[in-house]
Motif scaffolding. Sequence first.
Motif, PDB file in Angstrom:
ATOM      1  N   GLU A   1       0.829  -1.205   0.000  1.00 15.76           N
ATOM      2  CA  GLU A   1       0.000   0.000   0.000  1.00 15.76           C
ATOM      3  C   GLU A   1       0.864   1.256   0.000  1.00 15.76           C
ATOM      4  O   GLU A   1       0.571   2.225  -0.723  1.00 15.76           O
ATOM      5  N   ALA A   2       1.944   1.257   0.785  1.00 15.37           N
ATOM      6  CA  ALA A   2       2.840   2.409   0.793  1.00 15.37           C
ATOM      7  C   ALA A   2       3.504   2.590  -0.570  1.00 15.37           C
ATOM      8  O   ALA A   2       3.648   3.720  -1.069  1.00 15.37           O
ATOM      9  N   LEU A   3       3.895   1.477  -1.184  1.00 16.42           N
ATOM     10  CA  LEU A   3       4.527   1.524  -2.505  1.00 16.42           C
ATOM     11  C   LEU A   3       3.590   2.134  -3.539  1.00 16.42           C
ATOM     12  O   LEU A   3       3.971   3.050  -4.287  1.00 16.42           O
ATOM     13  N   VAL A   4       2.358   1.637  -3.595  1.00 12.79           N
ATOM     14  CA  VAL A   4       1.427   2.081  -4.635  1.00 12.79           C
ATOM     15  C   VAL A   4       0.985   3.523  -4.396  1.00 12.79           C
ATOM     16  O   VAL A   4       0.851   4.312  -5.347  1.00 12.79           O
ATOM     17  N   ARG A   5       0.790   3.895  -3.148  1.00 13.53           N
ATOM     18  CA  ARG A   5       0.394   5.282  -2.875  1.00 13.53           C
ATOM     19  C   ARG A   5       1.527   6.250  -3.210  1.00 13.53           C
ATOM     20  O   ARG A   5       1.283   7.368  -3.690  1.00 13.53           O
ATOM     21  N   THR A   6       2.763   5.823  -2.972  1.00 12.23           N
ATOM     22  CA  THR A   6       3.908   6.650  -3.363  1.00 12.23           C
ATOM     23  C   THR A   6       3.953   6.801  -4.879  1.00 12.23           C
ATOM     24  O   THR A   6       4.142   7.919  -5.410  1.00 12.23           O
ATOM     25  N   TYR A   7       3.791   5.685  -5.576  1.00 10.82           N
ATOM     26  CA  TYR A   7       3.774   5.717  -7.036  1.00 10.82           C
ATOM     27  C   TYR A   7       2.645   6.618  -7.539  1.00 10.82           C
ATOM     28  O   TYR A   7       2.842   7.431  -8.455  1.00 10.82           O
TER      29      TYR A   7
ATOM     30  N   ALA B   1       1.321   9.149  -6.091  1.00 15.12           N
ATOM     31  CA  ALA B   1       1.657  10.560  -5.871  1.00 15.12           C
ATOM     32  C   ALA B   1       2.636  11.075  -6.916  1.00 15.12           C
ATOM     33  O   ALA B   1       2.656  12.277  -7.226  1.00 15.12           O
ATOM     34  N   GLU B   2       3.416  10.171  -7.478  1.00 11.15           N
ATOM     35  CA  GLU B   2       4.423  10.557  -8.462  1.00 11.15           C
ATOM     36  C   GLU B   2       3.858  10.704  -9.878  1.00 11.15           C
ATOM     37  O   GLU B   2       4.527  11.273 -10.747  1.00 11.15           O
ATOM     38  N   ILE B   3       2.659  10.179 -10.103  1.00 11.52           N
ATOM     39  CA  ILE B   3       2.090  10.191 -11.457  1.00 11.52           C
ATOM     40  C   ILE B   3       0.879  11.102 -11.588  1.00 11.52           C
ATOM     41  O   ILE B   3       0.130  11.014 -12.552  1.00 11.52           O
TER      42      ILE B   3
ATOM     43  N   ASN C   1      -1.078  10.664 -17.463  1.00  9.97           N
ATOM     44  CA  ASN C   1      -2.347  10.006 -17.798  1.00  9.97           C
ATOM     45  C   ASN C   1      -2.540   8.701 -17.052  1.00  9.97           C
ATOM     46  O   ASN C   1      -3.502   7.978 -17.304  1.00  9.97           O
ATOM     47  N   VAL C   2      -1.638   8.377 -16.130  1.00 10.35           N
ATOM     48  CA  VAL C   2      -1.686   7.104 -15.406  1.00 10.35           C
ATOM     49  C   VAL C   2      -2.355   7.296 -14.047  1.00 10.35           C
ATOM     50  O   VAL C   2      -2.150   8.314 -13.378  1.00 10.35           O
ATOM     51  N   LYS C   3      -3.163   6.321 -13.654  1.00 10.16           N
ATOM     52  CA  LYS C   3      -3.773   6.270 -12.329  1.00 10.16           C
ATOM     53  C   LYS C   3      -3.424   4.926 -11.692  1.00 10.16           C
ATOM     54  O   LYS C   3      -3.430   3.891 -12.365  1.00 10.16           O
ATOM     55  N   ALA C   4      -3.127   4.931 -10.391  1.00 10.70           N
ATOM     56  CA  ALA C   4      -2.789   3.693  -9.679  1.00 10.70           C
ATOM     57  C   ALA C   4      -3.579   3.625  -8.383  1.00 10.70           C
ATOM     58  O   ALA C   4      -3.610   4.594  -7.605  1.00 10.70           O
TER      59      ALA C   4
ATOM     60  N   ALA D   1     -11.175   8.119 -12.567  1.00  7.18           N
ATOM     61  CA  ALA D   1     -10.418   9.304 -12.164  1.00  7.18           C
ATOM     62  C   ALA D   1      -9.756   9.125 -10.801  1.00  7.18           C
ATOM     63  O   ALA D   1      -9.059  10.023 -10.321  1.00  7.18           O
ATOM     64  N   ARG D   2      -9.953   7.971 -10.174  1.00  6.90           N
ATOM     65  CA  ARG D   2      -9.393   7.736  -8.838  1.00  6.90           C
ATOM     66  C   ARG D   2      -7.891   7.495  -8.951  1.00  6.90           C
ATOM     67  O   ARG D   2      -7.412   6.924  -9.922  1.00  6.90           O
ATOM     68  N   ASN D   3      -7.174   7.907  -7.916  1.00  4.77           N
ATOM     69  CA  ASN D   3      -5.723   7.711  -7.903  1.00  4.77           C
ATOM     70  C   ASN D   3      -5.239   7.684  -6.460  1.00  4.77           C
ATOM     71  O   ASN D   3      -5.607   8.542  -5.658  1.00  4.77           O
ATOM     72  N   GLY D   4      -4.430   6.671  -6.135  1.00  2.00           N
ATOM     73  CA  GLY D   4      -3.846   6.589  -4.798  1.00  2.00           C
ATOM     74  C   GLY D   4      -4.810   6.159  -3.720  1.00  2.00           C
ATOM     75  O   GLY D   4      -4.568   6.390  -2.538  1.00  2.00           O
ATOM     76  N   GLU D   5      -5.900   5.505  -4.099  1.00  3.31           N
ATOM     77  CA  GLU D   5      -6.908   5.101  -3.122  1.00  3.31           C
ATOM     78  C   GLU D   5      -6.853   3.606  -2.814  1.00  3.31           C
ATOM     79  O   GLU D   5      -6.399   2.816  -3.651  1.00  3.31           O
ATOM     80  N   VAL D   6      -7.322   3.239  -1.631  1.00  6.31           N
ATOM     81  CA  VAL D   6      -7.580   1.844  -1.302  1.00  6.31           C
ATOM     82  C   VAL D   6      -9.089   1.646  -1.413  1.00  6.31           C
ATOM     83  O   VAL D   6      -9.853   2.187  -0.609  1.00  6.31           O
ATOM     84  N   VAL D   7      -9.509   0.929  -2.425  1.00  6.22           N
ATOM     85  CA  VAL D   7     -10.931   0.727  -2.684  1.00  6.22           C
ATOM     86  C   VAL D   7     -11.350  -0.602  -2.070  1.00  6.22           C
ATOM     87  O   VAL D   7     -10.763  -1.642  -2.370  1.00  6.22           O
TER      88      VAL D   7
END
Length: 243
Positions: free
Chosen positions: A173-179, A181-183, A187-190, A234-240
């Motif tokens: 979760e920390a890895l993906v949220r960091t990623y 924040a960087e994008i 046009n990328v969402k993670a 449009a979501r990005n950096g979320e835990v769904v």
Amino acid sequence: MSESKDRPEGRLEGRIAVITGASRGIGAAVAERFAAEGAQLILIARTVGALEELDDAIRAQGGRQPVLVPHDLRDFDGLDRLGASLHERYGKLDILIGNAGILGPLTPVGHIAPDIWQEVMDVNVTANYRLIRSLDPLLRLSDAGRAVFVTSGASSGLKAYWGPYAVSKAALEALVRTYAAEITKTNVKANLLSPGPIRTMMRAAAFPGEDPKTLRSPGEIAELFVALAEPACARNGEVVEAR
């Protein structure tokens, strides 16, 4: 069966998607749903026979023939080669589904052998970092690159004896949220998806006394993956959380 010419266009029509842990459980259900939505799939798993069965199922339903990649995610150099191969063949990647994961032992932290600890971290965390490292340039070449990684409520670390799995999911979760924040300016969402209790082999191993009939099937949460993978997301950096 060849692809049906009169199949209605799906929400992922023609989009190129990599799915790890694709041979069974959530990965296989997502693969079948993505194929039904028109995606071109690259399916990664260790078990060749199960991948071939999934290939048969997808083509029988009129989906595009997937690319099967029998691969152990701990072969990190192979993940680097995957990025190069996809760039050569497709020139981009639209969707990355980081689904593969292992449970590890349910035992006190002090009893865990170092090699077992490392195996869980390698599969659940490091492999996803290597996938991001290898495939991020391709996702950026998409008009709407989307990455979804499977996490767990165990990431809170509040359950005794779940050490390796809980720590690995917290790290993921920390890895993906960091990623994510960087994008933010690309046009990328993670995002991360926490499926909750699902009828899988991993769940059965963790809770052997549980009646699987009381749980949702993997197919019942596949829609959430489509929603997070389609260009409209449009979501990005979320835990769904699947509810």
